[in-house]
Design a protein around this motif. Structure first.
Motif, PDB file in Angstrom:
ATOM      1  N   LYS A   1      -2.113   3.985 -13.148  1.00 21.60           N
ATOM      2  CA  LYS A   1      -2.826   4.398 -11.936  1.00 21.60           C
ATOM      3  C   LYS A   1      -4.095   3.569 -11.860  1.00 21.60           C
ATOM      4  O   LYS A   1      -4.898   3.582 -12.790  1.00 21.60           O
TER       5      LYS A   1
ATOM      6  N   HIS B   1      -5.342   5.966  -4.687  1.00 21.78           N
ATOM      7  CA  HIS B   1      -4.085   5.892  -3.932  1.00 21.78           C
ATOM      8  C   HIS B   1      -3.088   4.859  -4.467  1.00 21.78           C
ATOM      9  O   HIS B   1      -2.038   4.662  -3.856  1.00 21.78           O
TER      10      HIS B   1
ATOM     11  N   VAL C   1       2.475   0.533  -5.797  1.00 15.30           N
ATOM     12  CA  VAL C   1       2.872   1.672  -4.963  1.00 15.30           C
ATOM     13  C   VAL C   1       1.591   2.284  -4.409  1.00 15.30           C
ATOM     14  O   VAL C   1       0.662   2.585  -5.177  1.00 15.30           O
TER      15      VAL C   1
ATOM     16  N   ALA D   1      -0.058   5.246  -1.916  1.00 15.18           N
ATOM     17  CA  ALA D   1       0.238   6.519  -1.248  1.00 15.18           C
ATOM     18  C   ALA D   1      -0.701   6.744  -0.068  1.00 15.18           C
ATOM     19  O   ALA D   1      -1.872   6.372  -0.119  1.00 15.18           O
ATOM     20  N   ASP D   2      -0.184   7.315   0.997  1.00 12.55           N
ATOM     21  CA  ASP D   2      -1.039   7.824   2.087  1.00 12.55           C
ATOM     22  C   ASP D   2      -0.476   9.173   2.523  1.00 12.55           C
ATOM     23  O   ASP D   2       0.403   9.719   1.852  1.00 12.55           O
ATOM     24  N   GLN D   3      -0.973   9.709   3.636  1.00  7.80           N
ATOM     25  CA  GLN D   3      -0.564  11.072   4.020  1.00  7.80           C
ATOM     26  C   GLN D   3       0.933  11.185   4.299  1.00  7.80           C
ATOM     27  O   GLN D   3       1.530  12.241   4.133  1.00  7.80           O
TER      28      GLN D   3
ATOM     29  N   GLY E   1       3.527   9.168   3.070  1.00  2.31           N
ATOM     30  CA  GLY E   1       4.487   8.753   2.054  1.00  2.31           C
ATOM     31  C   GLY E   1       3.945   7.589   1.266  1.00  2.31           C
ATOM     32  O   GLY E   1       2.735   7.459   1.109  1.00  2.31           O
ATOM     33  N   VAL E   2       4.832   6.731   0.776  1.00  2.00           N
ATOM     34  CA  VAL E   2       4.354   5.611  -0.021  1.00  2.00           C
ATOM     35  C   VAL E   2       4.836   4.264   0.532  1.00  2.00           C
ATOM     36  O   VAL E   2       5.864   4.171   1.195  1.00  2.00           O
TER      37      VAL E   2
ATOM     38  N   ILE F   1       8.803   6.420  -7.710  1.00  2.00           N
ATOM     39  CA  ILE F   1       8.438   6.976  -6.398  1.00  2.00           C
ATOM     40  C   ILE F   1       8.918   8.426  -6.282  1.00  2.00           C
ATOM     41  O   ILE F   1       8.219   9.293  -5.757  1.00  2.00           O
TER      42      ILE F   1
ATOM     43  N   LEU G   1       6.693  10.620  -8.495  1.00  2.00           N
ATOM     44  CA  LEU G   1       5.312  10.649  -8.009  1.00  2.00           C
ATOM     45  C   LEU G   1       5.109  11.808  -7.032  1.00  2.00           C
ATOM     46  O   LEU G   1       4.058  12.433  -6.984  1.00  2.00           O
TER      47      LEU G   1
ATOM     48  N   CYS H   1       4.789  11.913  -3.804  1.00  2.00           N
ATOM     49  CA  CYS H   1       3.790  11.722  -2.735  1.00  2.00           C
ATOM     50  C   CYS H   1       4.481  11.445  -1.409  1.00  2.00           C
ATOM     51  O   CYS H   1       3.896  10.848  -0.510  1.00  2.00           O
TER      52      CYS H   1
ATOM     53  N   SER I   1      -0.549   1.696   6.609  1.00  5.21           N
ATOM     54  CA  SER I   1      -0.682   2.703   5.535  1.00  5.21           C
ATOM     55  C   SER I   1      -1.897   2.483   4.634  1.00  5.21           C
ATOM     56  O   SER I   1      -1.774   2.430   3.412  1.00  5.21           O
TER      57      SER I   1
END
Ligand SMILES: [Zn+2]
Length: 224
Positions: A5, A9, A25, A27-29, A31-32, A50, A53, A55, A131
Protein backbone atom coordinates in the motif's frame (compact mmCIF):
# COMPACT_ATOMS: atom_id res chain seq x y z
CA UNK A 1 3.84 -10.94 -6.46
CA UNK A 2 4.61 -8.33 -3.84
CA UNK A 3 1.77 -6.02 -2.82
CA UNK A 4 2.42 -2.72 -1.07
CA UNK A 5 0.00 0.00 0.00
CA UNK A 6 1.71 3.20 -1.07
CA UNK A 7 -0.91 5.85 -0.21
CA UNK A 8 -4.51 6.19 0.85
CA UNK A 9 -5.90 5.15 -2.54
CA UNK A 10 -3.02 3.35 -4.26
CA UNK A 11 -1.38 -0.11 -4.07
CA UNK A 12 1.61 -1.32 -6.06
CA UNK A 13 1.81 -4.93 -7.26
CA UNK A 14 5.28 -6.00 -8.25
CA UNK A 15 6.83 -9.11 -9.75
CA UNK A 16 10.43 -9.82 -10.80
CA UNK A 17 11.58 -11.18 -14.14
CA UNK A 18 15.25 -10.13 -14.17
CA UNK A 19 13.96 -6.64 -13.36
CA UNK A 20 11.00 -5.51 -11.24
CA UNK A 21 7.73 -5.07 -13.14
CA UNK A 22 5.10 -3.00 -11.37
CA UNK A 23 1.41 -2.19 -11.87
CA UNK A 24 -0.80 -0.05 -9.67
CA UNK A 25 -4.33 -0.44 -8.34
CA UNK A 26 -6.10 2.84 -7.57
CA UNK A 27 -9.37 2.96 -5.62
CA UNK A 28 -12.08 5.61 -5.84
CA UNK A 29 -15.75 5.74 -4.82
CA UNK A 30 -16.90 3.66 -7.78
CA UNK A 31 -14.33 0.90 -7.87
CA UNK A 32 -10.75 0.39 -8.91
CA UNK A 33 -8.53 1.38 -11.82
CA UNK A 34 -5.54 -0.65 -12.94
CA UNK A 35 -2.60 1.42 -14.18
CA UNK A 36 -0.53 -0.66 -16.64
CA UNK A 37 -0.90 -4.41 -16.96
CA UNK A 38 2.59 -5.90 -16.61
CA UNK A 39 3.18 -9.37 -18.03
CA UNK A 40 0.66 -12.16 -18.62
CA UNK A 41 1.74 -14.12 -15.52
CA UNK A 42 0.50 -11.26 -13.33
CA UNK A 43 -3.14 -11.52 -14.45
CA UNK A 44 -4.30 -13.99 -11.81
CA UNK A 45 -2.56 -12.16 -8.97
CA UNK A 46 -4.00 -8.81 -10.07
CA UNK A 47 -7.56 -10.20 -10.24
CA UNK A 48 -7.23 -11.98 -6.88
CA UNK A 49 -5.89 -8.84 -5.25
CA UNK A 50 -8.73 -6.67 -6.60
CA UNK A 51 -11.21 -9.23 -5.36
CA UNK A 52 -9.74 -9.34 -1.86
CA UNK A 53 -9.32 -5.58 -1.67
CA UNK A 54 -13.09 -5.24 -1.69
CA UNK A 55 -13.07 -1.63 -2.94
CA UNK A 56 -15.51 -2.36 -5.75
CA UNK A 57 -15.12 -3.79 -9.24
CA UNK A 58 -12.38 -3.15 -11.76
CA UNK A 59 -13.67 -0.24 -13.85
CA UNK A 60 -10.94 0.23 -16.44
CA UNK A 61 -7.29 -0.24 -17.29
CA UNK A 62 -5.22 2.83 -18.16
CA UNK A 63 -1.81 2.52 -19.81
CA UNK A 64 1.31 4.67 -19.58
CA UNK A 65 2.42 3.26 -22.94
CA UNK A 66 2.13 0.18 -25.10
CA UNK A 67 5.37 -1.77 -24.58
CA UNK A 68 4.78 -5.48 -24.13
CA UNK A 69 5.76 -5.51 -20.43
CA UNK A 70 2.98 -2.99 -19.70
CA UNK A 71 0.11 -4.70 -21.52
CA UNK A 72 0.85 -8.41 -20.98
CA UNK A 73 -1.94 -9.28 -18.54
CA UNK A 74 -4.70 -7.38 -20.38
CA UNK A 75 -5.96 -10.31 -22.41
CA UNK A 76 -6.43 -12.62 -19.42
CA UNK A 77 -7.88 -9.87 -17.24
CA UNK A 78 -10.46 -8.96 -19.90
CA UNK A 79 -11.49 -12.60 -20.29
CA UNK A 80 -12.64 -12.53 -16.68
CA UNK A 81 -13.56 -8.91 -16.49
CA UNK A 82 -14.34 -7.08 -19.73
CA UNK A 83 -13.58 -3.42 -18.99
CA UNK A 84 -12.42 -0.58 -21.24
CA UNK A 85 -8.70 0.02 -21.75
CA UNK A 86 -7.35 3.53 -22.32
CA UNK A 87 -4.07 4.87 -23.74
CA UNK A 88 -2.90 8.09 -25.33
CA UNK A 89 -4.14 8.29 -28.94
CA UNK A 90 -0.55 9.12 -29.99
CA UNK A 91 0.61 5.71 -28.72
CA UNK A 92 -2.02 3.71 -30.61
CA UNK A 93 -0.37 3.30 -34.04
CA UNK A 94 2.77 1.94 -32.36
CA UNK A 95 1.09 -0.46 -29.97
CA UNK A 96 -1.33 -1.64 -32.65
CA UNK A 97 1.54 -2.40 -35.03
CA UNK A 98 0.85 0.23 -37.71
CA UNK A 99 4.18 2.00 -37.08
CA UNK A 100 7.47 0.71 -35.66
CA UNK A 101 8.42 2.23 -32.32
CA UNK A 102 11.34 4.68 -32.82
CA UNK A 103 14.68 2.87 -33.20
CA UNK A 104 12.91 -0.42 -33.91
CA UNK A 105 13.14 -1.90 -37.37
CA UNK A 106 9.76 -3.56 -37.46
CA UNK A 107 6.28 -2.60 -36.43
CA UNK A 108 4.91 -5.09 -33.92
CA UNK A 109 1.49 -5.09 -32.29
CA UNK A 110 1.46 -5.48 -28.52
CA UNK A 111 -2.35 -5.32 -28.35
CA UNK A 112 -5.14 -6.27 -30.72
CA UNK A 113 -6.36 -3.42 -32.89
CA UNK A 114 -9.32 -1.58 -31.39
CA UNK A 115 -8.73 -2.98 -27.89
CA UNK A 116 -7.57 0.34 -26.43
CA UNK A 117 -9.58 3.56 -26.51
CA UNK A 118 -8.01 7.02 -26.63
CA UNK A 119 -7.86 8.91 -23.31
CA UNK A 120 -10.36 11.78 -23.38
CA UNK A 121 -8.96 15.22 -24.10
CA UNK A 122 -10.65 18.62 -23.81
CA UNK A 123 -10.64 21.24 -26.59
CA UNK A 124 -7.21 22.51 -25.52
CA UNK A 125 -5.80 19.00 -25.78
CA UNK A 126 -5.55 18.51 -22.01
CA UNK A 127 -6.36 15.05 -20.76
CA UNK A 128 -9.44 14.61 -18.66
CA UNK A 129 -9.18 13.15 -15.17
CA UNK A 130 -10.02 9.49 -14.84
CA UNK A 131 -10.87 8.04 -11.40
CA UNK A 132 -8.74 10.52 -9.45
CA UNK A 133 -5.83 10.29 -11.90
CA UNK A 134 -4.80 13.06 -14.27
CA UNK A 135 -2.82 11.92 -17.31
CA UNK A 136 0.07 14.12 -18.50
CA UNK A 137 1.91 13.70 -21.79
CA UNK A 138 5.55 12.80 -21.08
CA UNK A 139 7.03 11.48 -24.35
CA UNK A 140 10.51 10.18 -25.13
CA UNK A 141 10.58 6.65 -23.76
CA UNK A 142 7.81 6.06 -26.30
CA UNK A 143 6.05 8.59 -28.57
CA UNK A 144 2.76 8.58 -26.67
CA UNK A 145 3.99 7.93 -23.13
CA UNK A 146 1.84 9.46 -20.37
CA UNK A 147 2.22 9.61 -16.60
CA UNK A 148 -0.70 9.61 -14.14
CA UNK A 149 -0.87 12.00 -11.21
CA UNK A 150 -3.05 11.29 -8.19
CA UNK A 151 -3.45 14.80 -6.87
CA UNK A 152 -5.16 13.91 -3.61
CA UNK A 153 -2.44 11.42 -2.60
CA UNK A 154 0.34 13.44 -4.30
CA UNK A 155 1.64 10.33 -6.03
CA UNK A 156 3.01 10.35 -9.58
CA UNK A 157 2.75 7.00 -11.39
CA UNK A 158 5.51 7.62 -13.90
CA UNK A 159 5.61 4.33 -15.86
CA UNK A 160 8.89 4.27 -17.78
CA UNK A 161 9.63 8.01 -17.69
CA UNK A 162 12.30 7.04 -15.13
CA UNK A 163 13.78 4.02 -13.43
CA UNK A 164 15.20 4.27 -9.91
CA UNK A 165 18.13 2.99 -7.90
CA UNK A 166 18.59 3.31 -4.14
CA UNK A 167 15.78 5.84 -3.96
CA UNK A 168 17.28 8.00 -6.70
CA UNK A 169 15.82 8.91 -10.06
CA UNK A 170 17.54 7.25 -13.02
CA UNK A 171 16.89 7.67 -16.70
CA UNK A 172 14.75 5.00 -18.44
CA UNK A 173 16.46 1.94 -19.88
CA UNK A 174 18.36 3.13 -22.95
CA UNK A 175 17.78 -0.01 -24.98
CA UNK A 176 14.01 0.44 -24.87
CA UNK A 177 13.85 4.23 -25.07
CA UNK A 178 12.99 5.81 -28.42
CA UNK A 179 14.29 9.32 -27.78
CA UNK A 180 16.36 9.73 -24.61
CA UNK A 181 16.84 13.50 -24.98
CA UNK A 182 13.07 13.93 -25.14
CA UNK A 183 12.55 11.59 -22.17
CA UNK A 184 14.99 13.68 -20.11
CA UNK A 185 13.15 16.88 -21.13
CA UNK A 186 9.85 15.27 -20.09
CA UNK A 187 11.21 14.94 -16.54
CA UNK A 188 10.15 18.61 -16.12
CA UNK A 189 6.67 17.31 -15.27
CA UNK A 190 8.06 16.50 -11.79
CA UNK A 191 8.84 20.16 -11.18
CA UNK A 192 5.39 21.14 -12.37
CA UNK A 193 3.48 18.69 -10.16
CA UNK A 194 5.85 18.41 -7.18
CA UNK A 195 4.67 14.95 -6.08
CA UNK A 196 5.46 13.68 -2.59
CA UNK A 197 6.17 10.26 -4.03
CA UNK A 198 7.03 8.98 -7.48
CA UNK A 199 6.55 5.40 -8.65
CA UNK A 200 8.36 3.75 -11.53
CA UNK A 201 7.54 0.51 -13.28
CA UNK A 202 11.05 -0.95 -13.13
CA UNK A 203 12.39 0.09 -9.74
CA UNK A 204 11.35 1.23 -6.27
CA UNK A 205 9.60 4.36 -4.95
CA UNK A 206 11.29 7.74 -5.02
CA UNK A 207 10.33 10.19 -2.26
CA UNK A 208 10.34 13.98 -2.86
CA UNK A 209 11.62 13.61 -6.43
CA UNK A 210 11.52 17.38 -7.01
CA UNK A 211 14.58 17.74 -4.73
CA UNK A 212 16.55 15.46 -7.06
CA UNK A 213 15.46 16.97 -10.33
CA UNK A 214 18.30 19.43 -10.94
CA UNK A 215 20.89 16.69 -10.25
CA UNK A 216 19.00 14.33 -12.53
CA UNK A 217 18.95 16.87 -15.34
CA UNK A 218 22.62 17.81 -14.87
CA UNK A 219 23.70 14.15 -15.02
CA UNK A 220 21.48 13.09 -17.87
CA UNK A 221 21.30 16.12 -20.18
CA UNK A 222 25.05 15.75 -20.80
CA UNK A 223 24.62 12.07 -21.69
CA UNK A 224 22.02 12.61 -24.39
ZN1 LIG B 1 8.59 0.79 -21.82
Amino acid sequence: MKVKKISEHIWSLQTWVLIPITVWVVADQKGVTLVDAGISGMAKGILTFIDKLDCGPLQHIVLTHGHSDHVGAIKRILEHNPVPVYANAKEMPYMEGDLPYPRRKKAQASVVKGLANPLSEDEQGRFEKISGLTPYFAPGHSPGHVVYYHEEDKVLLSGDLFTSKNGKLQRPMAMFTGDMAEAVRSAAIVDRLKPARLEVCHGQSVFHPTDQLSDYLKTNQSKT
